[in-house]
Design a protein around this motif. Structure first.
Motif, PDB file in Angstrom:
ATOM      1  N   LEU A   1       3.368  24.855   9.646  1.00  0.00           N
ATOM      2  CA  LEU A   1       2.690  23.865  10.481  1.00  0.00           C
ATOM      3  C   LEU A   1       3.506  22.570  10.545  1.00  0.00           C
ATOM      4  N   ALA A   2       3.981  22.123   9.392  1.00  0.00           N
ATOM      5  CA  ALA A   2       4.794  20.904   9.352  1.00  0.00           C
ATOM      6  C   ALA A   2       6.081  21.077  10.154  1.00  0.00           C
ATOM      7  N   LEU A   3       6.700  22.249  10.071  1.00  0.00           N
ATOM      8  CA  LEU A   3       7.922  22.521  10.830  1.00  0.00           C
ATOM      9  C   LEU A   3       7.633  22.501  12.327  1.00  0.00           C
ATOM     10  N   CYS A   4       6.530  23.100  12.719  1.00  0.00           N
ATOM     11  CA  CYS A   4       6.177  23.167  14.148  1.00  0.00           C
ATOM     12  C   CYS A   4       5.911  21.790  14.743  1.00  0.00           C
ATOM     13  N   ILE A   5       5.370  20.872  13.961  1.00  0.00           N
ATOM     14  CA  ILE A   5       5.116  19.536  14.505  1.00  0.00           C
ATOM     15  C   ILE A   5       6.288  18.585  14.240  1.00  0.00           C
ATOM     16  N   GLY A   6       7.335  19.103  13.604  1.00  0.00           N
ATOM     17  CA  GLY A   6       8.542  18.306  13.389  1.00  0.00           C
ATOM     18  C   GLY A   6       8.523  17.414  12.160  1.00  0.00           C
ATOM     19  N   ASP A   7       7.591  17.640  11.256  1.00  0.00           N
ATOM     20  CA  ASP A   7       7.514  16.847  10.027  1.00  0.00           C
ATOM     21  C   ASP A   7       8.402  17.489   8.958  1.00  0.00           C
ATOM     22  N   LEU A   8       9.701  17.272   9.092  1.00  0.00           N
ATOM     23  CA  LEU A   8      10.663  17.917   8.203  1.00  0.00           C
ATOM     24  C   LEU A   8      10.566  17.398   6.768  1.00  0.00           C
ATOM     25  N   SER A   9      10.166  16.145   6.612  1.00  0.00           N
ATOM     26  CA  SER A   9      10.027  15.614   5.249  1.00  0.00           C
ATOM     27  C   SER A   9       8.869  16.299   4.521  1.00  0.00           C
ATOM     28  N   LYS A  10       7.829  16.697   5.255  1.00  0.00           N
ATOM     29  CA  LYS A  10       6.706  17.414   4.639  1.00  0.00           C
ATOM     30  C   LYS A  10       7.154  18.812   4.195  1.00  0.00           C
ATOM     31  N   VAL A  11       7.960  19.463   5.033  1.00  0.00           N
ATOM     32  CA  VAL A  11       8.496  20.776   4.646  1.00  0.00           C
ATOM     33  C   VAL A  11       9.296  20.636   3.359  1.00  0.00           C
ATOM     34  N   GLN A  12      10.141  19.617   3.313  1.00  0.00           N
ATOM     35  CA  GLN A  12      10.958  19.362   2.117  1.00  0.00           C
ATOM     36  C   GLN A  12      10.080  19.104   0.901  1.00  0.00           C
ATOM     37  N   ALA A  13       9.033  18.312   1.096  1.00  0.00           N
ATOM     38  CA  ALA A  13       8.151  17.963  -0.024  1.00  0.00           C
ATOM     39  C   ALA A  13       7.345  19.160  -0.518  1.00  0.00           C
ATOM     40  N   LEU A  14       7.042  20.089   0.377  1.00  0.00           N
ATOM     41  CA  LEU A  14       6.233  21.258  -0.006  1.00  0.00           C
ATOM     42  C   LEU A  14       7.058  22.373  -0.634  1.00  0.00           C
ATOM     43  N   ILE A  15       8.149  22.755   0.025  1.00  0.00           N
ATOM     44  CA  ILE A  15       8.859  23.958  -0.414  1.00  0.00           C
ATOM     45  C   ILE A  15      10.362  23.782  -0.566  1.00  0.00           C
ATOM     46  N   GLY A  16      10.873  22.592  -0.279  1.00  0.00           N
ATOM     47  CA  GLY A  16      12.304  22.363  -0.440  1.00  0.00           C
ATOM     48  C   GLY A  16      12.663  22.141  -1.897  1.00  0.00           C
ATOM     49  N   PRO A  17      13.931  22.223  -2.209  1.00  0.00           N
ATOM     50  CA  PRO A  17      14.333  21.961  -3.595  1.00  0.00           C
ATOM     51  C   PRO A  17      14.142  20.481  -3.928  1.00  0.00           C
ATOM     52  N   ARG A  18      13.864  20.215  -5.182  1.00  0.00           N
ATOM     53  CA  ARG A  18      13.730  18.821  -5.604  1.00  0.00           C
ATOM     54  C   ARG A  18      15.101  18.164  -5.579  1.00  0.00           C
ATOM     55  N   SER A  19      15.138  16.956  -5.111  1.00  0.00           N
ATOM     56  CA  SER A  19      16.401  16.226  -5.081  1.00  0.00           C
ATOM     57  C   SER A  19      16.733  15.729  -6.488  1.00  0.00           C
ATOM     58  N   LEU A  20      17.982  15.368  -6.674  1.00  0.00           N
ATOM     59  CA  LEU A  20      18.407  14.836  -7.963  1.00  0.00           C
ATOM     60  C   LEU A  20      17.640  13.546  -8.267  1.00  0.00           C
ATOM     61  N   LYS A  21      17.410  12.740  -7.232  1.00  0.00           N
ATOM     62  CA  LYS A  21      16.654  11.497  -7.412  1.00  0.00           C
ATOM     63  C   LYS A  21      15.230  11.804  -7.892  1.00  0.00           C
ATOM     64  N   HIS A  22      14.601  12.807  -7.286  1.00  0.00           N
ATOM     65  CA  HIS A  22      13.241  13.188  -7.680  1.00  0.00           C
ATOM     66  C   HIS A  22      13.219  13.692  -9.120  1.00  0.00           C
ATOM     67  N   GLU A  23      14.212  14.473  -9.500  1.00  0.00           N
ATOM     68  CA  GLU A  23      14.302  14.992 -10.869  1.00  0.00           C
ATOM     69  C   GLU A  23      14.430  13.851 -11.881  1.00  0.00           C
ATOM     70  N   ILE A  24      15.276  12.866 -11.550  1.00  0.00           N
ATOM     71  CA  ILE A  24      15.477  11.739 -12.459  1.00  0.00           C
ATOM     72  C   ILE A  24      14.204  10.915 -12.581  1.00  0.00           C
ATOM     73  N   GLU A  25      13.540  10.660 -11.436  1.00  0.00           N
ATOM     74  CA  GLU A  25      12.287   9.912 -11.462  1.00  0.00           C
ATOM     75  C   GLU A  25      11.225  10.622 -12.292  1.00  0.00           C
ATOM     76  N   GLN A  26      11.151  11.935 -12.127  1.00  0.00           N
ATOM     77  CA  GLN A  26      10.141  12.703 -12.855  1.00  0.00           C
ATOM     78  C   GLN A  26      10.423  12.671 -14.359  1.00  0.00           C
ATOM     79  N   GLU A  27      11.669  12.830 -14.742  1.00  0.00           N
ATOM     80  CA  GLU A  27      12.010  12.794 -16.167  1.00  0.00           C
ATOM     81  C   GLU A  27      11.819  11.394 -16.749  1.00  0.00           C
ATOM     82  N   SER A  28      12.114  10.361 -15.960  1.00  0.00           N
ATOM     83  CA  SER A  28      11.943   8.982 -16.438  1.00  0.00           C
ATOM     84  C   SER A  28      10.472   8.654 -16.637  1.00  0.00           C
ATOM     85  N   SER A  29       9.599   9.199 -15.801  1.00  0.00           N
ATOM     86  CA  SER A  29       8.173   8.906 -15.912  1.00  0.00           C
ATOM     87  C   SER A  29       7.545   9.605 -17.115  1.00  0.00           C
ATOM     88  N   ARG A  30       8.178  10.614 -17.654  1.00  0.00           N
ATOM     89  CA  ARG A  30       7.653  11.338 -18.812  1.00  0.00           C
ATOM     90  C   ARG A  30       7.910  10.586 -20.110  1.00  0.00           C
TER      91      ARG A  30
END
Length: 188
Positions: free
Chosen positions: A158-187
């Motif tokens: 649905l997100a792909l069909c409406i052009g919301d590529l960031s939602k596709v990334q957030a749902l099923i794309g790989p986590r970015s290095l920045k996201h990994e670092i943020e997640q580990e820092s918050s722990r």
């Protein structure tokens, strides 16, 4: 669909905790079994059977949590050089294929449970556990995994069909290095 994902995430978290507790309990039973064998030359019997059930059930329920958290292993060699739209399309196709494979696994898991239920099968150990009991929890974890995978696929499509590529990334794309670092820092 997003509210379903919130509920799925919550249930997956509880399932992962339940599976983790089962595995810890299995480790405790195995430890007791080892100590009894070592010091009393006896056996309580069935420790290996219970640990096998715990591992199967715990794994099946953790699969959904891992998928929703995007913590699964991905090989991204070419992914980082592709355009964003192509990456989103590839993510949706991969999710569809994965969902189809999980559908087969869940189907056969249910068939194993149904066969054990209909034949009233029991283990051959001293515990004589009715196989339908642990297989129910195992198969239900696999079925839930299929439902979560399908839900992620349809929401990403649905997100792909409406052009919301960031939602596709957030749902099923790989986590970015920045996201990994943020997640580990918050722990910490």
């Amino acid at each position: 669909m997003d509210h379903l994902l919130i509920w799925a995430r919550r249930l997956a978290k509880y399932g992962a905790w339940f599976g983790g507790i089962l595995i810890l309990c299995a480790a405790a039973v195995i430890s007791v079994e080892i100590l009894i064998r070592k010091f009393f030359s006896m056996s309580i019997g069935g420790a290996d059977e219970l640990s096998t059930f715990a591992l199967a059930i715990g794994s099946a329920w953790a699969f959904s949590f891992t998928m929703l958290d995007r913590a699964h292993v991905r090989i991204e060699s070419l992914y980082i050089v592709f355009p964003t739209r192509l990456c989103a399309l590839l993510d949706v196709i991969a999710q569809l294929l994965f969902t189809l494979i999980i559908a087969l696994v869940a189907w056969y898991g249910f068939q194993v449970f149904a066969g054990s239920w209909s034949m009233n099968s029991r283990t051959l150990s001293p515990l004589a556990t009715p196989l339908a009991i642990p297989q129910f929890f195992w198969a239900s974890g696999l079925i839930f995994f299929f439902l979560v995978s399908g839900l992620l696929f349809f929401r990403a499509l649905l997100a792909l069909c409406i052009g919301d590529l960031s939602k596709v990334q957030a749902l099923i794309g790989p986590r970015s290095l920045k996201h990994e670092i943020e997640q580990e820092s918050s722990r910490k």
